[in-house]
Design a protein around this motif. Structure first.
Motif, PDB file in Angstrom:
ATOM      1  N   ASP A  70       0.832  -1.202   0.000  1.00 16.05           N
ATOM      2  CA  ASP A  70       0.000   0.000   0.000  1.00 16.05           C
ATOM      3  C   ASP A  70       0.870   1.257   0.000  1.00 16.05           C
ATOM      4  O   ASP A  70       0.585   2.226  -0.716  1.00 16.05           O
ATOM      5  CB  ASP A  70      -0.922   0.013   1.224  1.00 16.05           C
ATOM      6  CG  ASP A  70      -2.031  -1.023   1.141  1.00 16.05           C
ATOM      7  OD1 ASP A  70      -2.412  -1.392   0.012  1.00 16.05           O
ATOM      8  OD2 ASP A  70      -2.501  -1.467   2.202  1.00 16.05           O
ATOM      9  N   VAL A  71       1.933   1.237   0.802  1.00 14.63           N
ATOM     10  CA  VAL A  71       2.858   2.370   0.839  1.00 14.63           C
ATOM     11  C   VAL A  71       3.469   2.585  -0.548  1.00 14.63           C
ATOM     12  O   VAL A  71       3.514   3.712  -1.064  1.00 14.63           O
ATOM     13  CB  VAL A  71       3.955   2.131   1.886  1.00 14.63           C
ATOM     14  CG1 VAL A  71       5.032   3.201   1.793  1.00 14.63           C
ATOM     15  CG2 VAL A  71       3.358   2.096   3.295  1.00 14.63           C
ATOM     16  N   ALA A  72       3.960   1.507  -1.148  1.00 16.55           N
ATOM     17  CA  ALA A  72       4.594   1.609  -2.462  1.00 16.55           C
ATOM     18  C   ALA A  72       3.653   2.193  -3.512  1.00 16.55           C
ATOM     19  O   ALA A  72       4.081   2.932  -4.409  1.00 16.55           O
ATOM     20  CB  ALA A  72       5.099   0.241  -2.899  1.00 16.55           C
ATOM     21  N   SER A  73       2.388   1.871  -3.393  1.00 15.59           N
ATOM     22  CA  SER A  73       1.426   2.350  -4.403  1.00 15.59           C
ATOM     23  C   SER A  73       1.241   3.857  -4.351  1.00 15.59           C
ATOM     24  O   SER A  73       0.722   4.445  -5.304  1.00 15.59           O
ATOM     25  CB  SER A  73       0.074   1.655  -4.190  1.00 15.59           C
ATOM     26  OG  SER A  73      -0.575   2.133  -3.014  1.00 15.59           O
ATOM     27  N   HIS A  74       1.657   4.499  -3.256  1.00 15.74           N
ATOM     28  CA  HIS A  74       1.501   5.952  -3.117  1.00 15.74           C
ATOM     29  C   HIS A  74       2.775   6.730  -3.455  1.00 15.74           C
ATOM     30  O   HIS A  74       2.769   7.961  -3.405  1.00 15.74           O
ATOM     31  CB  HIS A  74       1.077   6.305  -1.688  1.00 15.74           C
ATOM     32  CG  HIS A  74      -0.337   5.919  -1.363  1.00 15.74           C
ATOM     33  ND1 HIS A  74      -1.435   6.580  -1.877  1.00 15.74           N
ATOM     34  CD2 HIS A  74      -0.829   4.934  -0.571  1.00 15.74           C
ATOM     35  CE1 HIS A  74      -2.538   6.035  -1.414  1.00 15.74           C
ATOM     36  NE2 HIS A  74      -2.208   5.027  -0.616  1.00 15.74           N
ATOM     37  N   GLU A 107       6.931  10.243   3.500  1.00 13.41           N
ATOM     38  CA  GLU A 107       8.233  10.257   4.177  1.00 13.41           C
ATOM     39  C   GLU A 107       9.312   9.631   3.295  1.00 13.41           C
ATOM     40  O   GLU A 107      10.439  10.128   3.221  1.00 13.41           O
ATOM     41  CB  GLU A 107       8.139   9.512   5.515  1.00 13.41           C
ATOM     42  CG  GLU A 107       7.340  10.220   6.580  1.00 13.41           C
ATOM     43  CD  GLU A 107       8.021  11.488   7.046  1.00 13.41           C
ATOM     44  OE1 GLU A 107       9.255  11.615   6.916  1.00 13.41           O
ATOM     45  OE2 GLU A 107       7.317  12.380   7.554  1.00 13.41           O
ATOM     46  N   ILE A 108       8.964   8.537   2.642  1.00 17.08           N
ATOM     47  CA  ILE A 108       9.930   7.897   1.739  1.00 17.08           C
ATOM     48  C   ILE A 108      10.238   8.806   0.559  1.00 17.08           C
ATOM     49  O   ILE A 108      11.404   8.992   0.175  1.00 17.08           O
ATOM     50  CB  ILE A 108       9.387   6.530   1.272  1.00 17.08           C
ATOM     51  CG1 ILE A 108       9.291   5.577   2.462  1.00 17.08           C
ATOM     52  CG2 ILE A 108      10.271   5.936   0.181  1.00 17.08           C
ATOM     53  CD1 ILE A 108       8.610   4.260   2.144  1.00 17.08           C
ATOM     54  N   ASP A 109       9.209   9.387  -0.040  1.00 19.73           N
ATOM     55  CA  ASP A 109       9.414  10.310  -1.165  1.00 19.73           C
ATOM     56  C   ASP A 109      10.304  11.481  -0.774  1.00 19.73           C
ATOM     57  O   ASP A 109      11.153  11.924  -1.560  1.00 19.73           O
ATOM     58  CB  ASP A 109       8.066  10.838  -1.668  1.00 19.73           C
ATOM     59  CG  ASP A 109       7.427   9.939  -2.710  1.00 19.73           C
ATOM     60  OD1 ASP A 109       8.168   9.336  -3.515  1.00 19.73           O
ATOM     61  OD2 ASP A 109       6.188   9.840  -2.729  1.00 19.73           O
ATOM     62  N   ALA A 134       7.740   6.332  10.910  1.00 20.44           N
ATOM     63  CA  ALA A 134       6.610   6.402   9.987  1.00 20.44           C
ATOM     64  C   ALA A 134       5.382   5.801  10.647  1.00 20.44           C
ATOM     65  O   ALA A 134       5.497   4.927  11.522  1.00 20.44           O
ATOM     66  CB  ALA A 134       6.930   5.658   8.693  1.00 20.44           C
ATOM     67  N   PRO A 135       4.190   6.232  10.247  1.00 16.03           N
ATOM     68  CA  PRO A 135       2.966   5.690  10.851  1.00 16.03           C
ATOM     69  C   PRO A 135       2.698   4.255  10.429  1.00 16.03           C
ATOM     70  O   PRO A 135       3.002   3.864   9.300  1.00 16.03           O
ATOM     71  CB  PRO A 135       1.873   6.628  10.333  1.00 16.03           C
ATOM     72  CG  PRO A 135       2.416   7.157   9.049  1.00 16.03           C
ATOM     73  CD  PRO A 135       3.900   7.274   9.245  1.00 16.03           C
ATOM     74  N   ALA A 136       2.123   3.488  11.341  1.00 19.54           N
ATOM     75  CA  ALA A 136       1.856   2.074  11.078  1.00 19.54           C
ATOM     76  C   ALA A 136       0.529   1.844  10.389  1.00 19.54           C
ATOM     77  O   ALA A 136       0.271   0.736   9.914  1.00 19.54           O
ATOM     78  CB  ALA A 136       1.892   1.287  12.384  1.00 19.54           C
ATOM     79  N   GLU A 137      -0.319   2.861  10.316  1.00 22.60           N
ATOM     80  CA  GLU A 137      -1.653   2.664   9.744  1.00 22.60           C
ATOM     81  C   GLU A 137      -2.034   3.768   8.766  1.00 22.60           C
ATOM     82  O   GLU A 137      -3.207   4.031   8.550  1.00 22.60           O
ATOM     83  CB  GLU A 137      -2.697   2.587  10.873  1.00 22.60           C
ATOM     84  CG  GLU A 137      -2.475   1.475  11.876  1.00 22.60           C
ATOM     85  CD  GLU A 137      -2.566   0.080  11.266  1.00 22.60           C
ATOM     86  OE1 GLU A 137      -3.138  -0.052  10.155  1.00 22.60           O
ATOM     87  OE2 GLU A 137      -2.055  -0.873  11.888  1.00 22.60           O
ATOM     88  N   ASP A 138      -1.060   4.430   8.177  1.00 21.34           N
ATOM     89  CA  ASP A 138      -1.320   5.508   7.222  1.00 21.34           C
ATOM     90  C   ASP A 138      -0.315   5.387   6.081  1.00 21.34           C
ATOM     91  O   ASP A 138       0.752   5.993   6.091  1.00 21.34           O
ATOM     92  CB  ASP A 138      -1.200   6.868   7.919  1.00 21.34           C
ATOM     93  CG  ASP A 138      -1.610   8.039   7.026  1.00 21.34           C
ATOM     94  OD1 ASP A 138      -1.677   7.860   5.790  1.00 21.34           O
ATOM     95  OD2 ASP A 138      -1.854   9.136   7.572  1.00 21.34           O
ATOM     96  N   ALA A 139      -0.669   4.569   5.078  1.00 17.07           N
ATOM     97  CA  ALA A 139       0.260   4.253   3.990  1.00 17.07           C
ATOM     98  C   ALA A 139       0.648   5.491   3.198  1.00 17.07           C
ATOM     99  O   ALA A 139       1.804   5.636   2.766  1.00 17.07           O
ATOM    100  CB  ALA A 139      -0.362   3.203   3.071  1.00 17.07           C
ATOM    101  N   GLU A 140      -0.281   6.392   2.996  1.00 14.86           N
ATOM    102  CA  GLU A 140       0.010   7.580   2.193  1.00 14.86           C
ATOM    103  C   GLU A 140       1.033   8.484   2.883  1.00 14.86           C
ATOM    104  O   GLU A 140       1.974   8.977   2.250  1.00 14.86           O
ATOM    105  CB  GLU A 140      -1.272   8.356   1.919  1.00 14.86           C
ATOM    106  CG  GLU A 140      -1.076   9.522   0.947  1.00 14.86           C
ATOM    107  CD  GLU A 140      -2.380  10.143   0.499  1.00 14.86           C
ATOM    108  OE1 GLU A 140      -2.326  11.050  -0.359  1.00 14.86           O
ATOM    109  OE2 GLU A 140      -3.444   9.734   0.990  1.00 14.86           O
ATOM    110  N   THR A 141       0.887   8.666   4.189  1.00 17.91           N
ATOM    111  CA  THR A 141       1.846   9.486   4.928  1.00 17.91           C
ATOM    112  C   THR A 141       3.217   8.824   4.973  1.00 17.91           C
ATOM    113  O   THR A 141       4.255   9.491   4.849  1.00 17.91           O
ATOM    114  CB  THR A 141       1.337   9.750   6.357  1.00 17.91           C
ATOM    115  OG1 THR A 141       0.109  10.470   6.279  1.00 17.91           O
ATOM    116  CG2 THR A 141       2.338  10.558   7.157  1.00 17.91           C
TER     117      THR A 141
END
Length: 362
Positions: A193-197, A308-310, A297-304
């Motif tokens: 999910d994180v990667a998709s954002h 951070e990664i971006d 990083a947040p454990a339940e907020d993939a977009e946020t």
């Protein structure tokens, strides 16, 4: 005369795991310290120990002097509890993290059963060796295990070459790495999910880890990657050899973890040791010791988390700065000999009877 030690393990203990590495290095250092240590290796320890193996171990234990210390990963203590209850030998169990965290949710019926089974098995342990202060806290609070009978020794590290992060001209773009068995606890579904954002162009993401422990889980993750349009950028490599893993480290710009729980977080330590910046959720013990080179990083907020990664991979200078912090902190982490200093003396202090437990499921 120093007491003899029998280390109990099995041939099917997953080799490329933090637990296996920790246990193997412990045995190696104990022998270097002059401990009289022999090994009993079961052919099969998972999911259960066959009756023939139990009988063979029982015969060996019956022939040992009563003061012989039995040393083992706590998973074997649970699988062979009835046998060990019949034996007089003191037991030191290596406790990496709870089976409740590994296989349950901590609050469902499966978690309750795992808790009761683990509580029963730990009642036969005379001492616990744990890999972090967080894990020591867990067994004290959850199982009532006496602090006097717990020894914490954080995992050690080997010398490694520093990784040159942010070299996009060579690598063709940001390279992200995650390491760990493909199991629910590692939360690769959330990582997808994180990667998709992610918005930064040209990134690729490799996951190195054993896919065989949860049949079907990898397939579901691959199907999810396909549905998110990530199959050409997100790769499950499977189990990789040490040399290949080091090649991956040297080609990586960022390490990402989102585990539900870690008893320590050896892969994160390895990232910092290489000078590779880390983005991680709190993940149990990780937040208690990883003090530099790590972005929370947040454990339940993939977009946020993706943002951070971006923020890091979109600007190589930021990666360089964080990589410097990671490298500097990573060099302060102990080697294996330092980690297990005095372990031989501690083992000499372990005796029966076991401390009483009074924990309750929570």
């Amino acid at each position: 005369m120093a007491r003899p030690v029998l280390y109990i393990t099995s041939s099917d203990y997953a080799v490329r795991t933090g637990g296996y590495v920790y246990n193997s290095r412990l045995v190696q250092v104990l022998r270097q310290q002059g401990v009289d240590l022999e090994t009993h290796c079961l052919e099969q320890g998972f999911p259960m120990v066959p009756e023939s193996e139990r009988a063979a171990l029982a015969r060996r234990l019956a022939a040992l002097p009563h003061h012989t210390l039995l040393l083992m990963d706590h998973v074997y203590l649970g699988r062979l509890l009835e046998l060990f209850r019949q034996m007089p030998h003191p037991i030191a169990a290596i406790f990496h993290h709870s089976d409740v965290m590994e296989h349950g949710t901590g609050s469902d019926e499966k978690g309750r059963r795992l808790f009761e089974a683990e509580r029963a098995s730990l009642s036969r342990a005379d001492a616990l060796l744990v890999s972090s202060d967080e894990t020591a806290r867990y067994v004290r609070e959850q199982y009532g295990f006496s602090a006097h009978h717990i020894h914490a020794a954080v995992p050690g590290n080997d010398p490694v070459l520093r990784t040159a992060v942010g070299d996009y001209a060579t690598n063709g773009g940001p390279r992200i790495l995650s390491i760990g068995a493909v199991i629910p606890r590692k939360r690769y579904d959330y990582i997808l999910d994180v990667a998709s954002h992610l918005k930064t162009p040209g990134w690729t993401w490799n996951v190195a880890g054993d896919p065989s422990r949860y049949p079907g889980h990898l397939l579901r993750l691959q199907e999810k990657a396909e549905s998110l349009g990530l199959t050409d950028r997100f790769t499950f490599l499977g189990d990789v050899a040490d040399k290949e893993l080091e090649t991956l480290w040297q080609a990586s710009d960022l390490y990402v973890a989102a585990s539900h729980y870690e008893g320590y977080g050896m892969a994160i330590a390895e990232a910092l040791r290489h000078g590779v910046p880390v983005v991680s959720t709190a993940s149990g013990a990780v937040s208690t010791w990883a003090k530099a080179g790590v972005t929370s990083a947040p454990a339940e907020d993939a977009e946020t988390m993706a943002q951070e990664i971006d923020r890091l991979i979109s600007t190589p200078d930021r990666l360089h700065t964080l990589g410097d912090l990671a490298w500097t902190f990573g060099q302060t982490l102990p080697g294996w000999a330092e980690t297990f200093t005095g372990m031989d003396a501690w083992l000499e202090t372990i005796d029966r009877p076991a401390p009483a437990l009074h924990g309750s499921f929570s």
